[in-house]
Motif scaffolding. Sequence first.
Motif, PDB file in Angstrom:
ATOM      1  N   GLN A 261       0.842  -1.233   0.092  1.00  0.00           N
ATOM      2  CA  GLN A 261       0.090  -0.046  -0.040  1.00  0.00           C
ATOM      3  C   GLN A 261       0.981   1.305   0.092  1.00  0.00           C
ATOM      4  O   GLN A 261       0.555   2.289  -0.714  1.00  0.00           O
ATOM      5  CB  GLN A 261      -1.060   0.056   1.263  1.00  0.00           C
ATOM      6  N   ASN A 262       2.107   1.125   0.952  1.00  0.00           N
ATOM      7  CA  ASN A 262       2.862   2.453   0.885  1.00  0.00           C
ATOM      8  C   ASN A 262       3.619   2.554  -0.602  1.00  0.00           C
ATOM      9  O   ASN A 262       3.492   3.805  -1.070  1.00  0.00           O
ATOM     10  CB  ASN A 262       3.965   2.144   1.684  1.00  0.00           C
TER      11      ASN A 262
ATOM     12  N   ALA B  16       2.238   1.819  -3.162  1.00  0.00           N
ATOM     13  CA  ALA B  16       1.327   2.350  -4.344  1.00  0.00           C
ATOM     14  C   ALA B  16       0.871   4.021  -3.943  1.00  0.00           C
ATOM     15  O   ALA B  16       0.762   4.697  -5.038  1.00  0.00           O
ATOM     16  CB  ALA B  16       0.039   1.534  -4.361  1.00  0.00           C
ATOM     17  N   LYS B  17       1.098   4.304  -2.619  1.00  0.00           N
ATOM     18  CA  LYS B  17       0.842   5.597  -2.293  1.00  0.00           C
ATOM     19  C   LYS B  17       1.990   6.403  -2.825  1.00  0.00           C
ATOM     20  O   LYS B  17       1.947   7.587  -3.341  1.00  0.00           O
ATOM     21  CB  LYS B  17       0.612   5.674  -0.942  1.00  0.00           C
TER      22      LYS B  17
ATOM     23  N   GLU C  40       1.708   7.100  -6.417  1.00  0.00           N
ATOM     24  CA  GLU C  40       0.960   8.337  -6.773  1.00  0.00           C
ATOM     25  C   GLU C  40       1.336   9.547  -6.557  1.00  0.00           C
ATOM     26  O   GLU C  40       1.062  10.642  -7.309  1.00  0.00           O
ATOM     27  CB  GLU C  40      -0.600   8.188  -5.559  1.00  0.00           C
ATOM     28  N   ILE C  41       2.256   9.891  -5.306  1.00  0.00           N
ATOM     29  CA  ILE C  41       2.919  11.337  -4.916  1.00  0.00           C
ATOM     30  C   ILE C  41       3.651  11.346  -5.845  1.00  0.00           C
ATOM     31  O   ILE C  41       3.791  12.693  -6.372  1.00  0.00           O
ATOM     32  CB  ILE C  41       3.459  11.003  -3.519  1.00  0.00           C
TER      33      ILE C  41
END
Length: 489
Positions: free
Chosen positions: A451-452, A454-455, A458-459
């Motif tokens: 999840q990190n 993926a985040k 995104e950033i």
Amino acid sequence: MLPPADPFSSFIQHTMRRVVRQSKFRHVFGQAVKNDQCYDDIRVSRVTWDSSFCAVNPRFVAIIIEASGGGAFLVLPLHKTGRIDKSYPTVCGHTGPVLDIDWCPHNDQVIASGSEDCTVMVWQIPENGLTLSLTEPVVILEGHSKRVGIVAWHPTARNVLLSAGCDNAIIIWNVGTGEALINLDDMHSDMIYNVSWNRNGSLICTASKDKKVRVIDPRKQEIVAEKEKAHEGARPMRAIFLADGNVFTTGFSRMSERQLALWNPKNMQEPIALHEMDTSNGVLLPFYDPDTSIIYLCGKGDSSIRYFEITDESPYVHYLNTFSSKEPQRGMGYMPKRGLDVNKCEIARFFKLHERKCEPIIMTVPRKSDLFQDDLYPDTAGPEAALEAEEWFEGKNADPILISLKHGYIPGKNRDLKVVKKNILDSKPTANKKCDLISVPKKTTDTASVQNEAKLDEILKEIKSIKDTICNQDERISKLEQQMAKIAA
């Protein structure tokens, strides 16, 4: 009453006392090129930092410029002289002002930049120059906690890059893997003014705000030699290695007079030579040619370049001449030997930055013959790396691979810089920071980690999108400014 003696004049008189000192460089003279061979209408950076703001190689000249919303630098093919359009593409990936740039000595299309945004970025420039602004570096090197003011490539090992920041740390990177492999973060108690590699890249020397000059073995992470109060003044110093292993420094006396000095790292108690020059307050940037043993001193804010020959006979540092002009210099680029015109007996070429332009200055030795002057051009360092990064980190040393300039230098095809990041899961924890390379924290392959990532993706995408927007807006602003100028005219 007699006027006070000028210390630099007395230094010249001392060095010229034996008027007949034989030197083939006694008559070196400098000449600025004509206006149409300058690079005009460039907004040179106004950032308060004592780097040269310009880097040159046989293909390109790179200049740090003013940029809104981040940091940028221009990369121009050498032949692209004349007025540079405001909308000309830039390298604009940093989020803070760019403080230093350095071309890779083994690839004329690769350049590193250090910035106030605490990162180092390495860029690949297209063979024929930029047609679009470049926002995506080949690799971003993150490890400094404060702004990065110094970047310097290893002279003989491929893809080894040094950076120094205002966190008083020096990091040496393997650019090919994007890893920080050596971190010297406990050797300097104050800001590092400059760092210089020696001829084969086995040692570095540094000048620091704590008034010390240090000679460091980066792989052993040891200080080999140091001199406290090399120059007693409070203003910035510079220290560079010479080909014979001695260290040349510039700085200020307690009375704020500019000084130059020569040191033997094996015995730094007293300098081999120490000379006072003048009372200007600009930092003296030294540029050194190991082939001719000439040092050129360019003071920031000065309008002159002074040059000296280093020899084995007293007074060791011999004044040769001064190139003077009317305009003060904001920065200076220095062409590697392989980029010079040997047919014109050119022994150095500088790229002087004014407020709004870059002006090449050519240094020549007058000769009557049109033949190749082999005494002026001994074999010089070529673009081929003598070592791979891994070999250097394992402890190997090698001198530069030399080339002849007899038939001129023809740039070859450069291979693309490829960064292969190592699998972090394979990295082993290190036992001792002093002896081993930097440890890389292990990541656990749990769902939180996925999840990190993926985040993070995104950033990163959002950052790229914002950078692209800034570049486009910059170009739009330039076009609107041009329209306004036309209407006002």
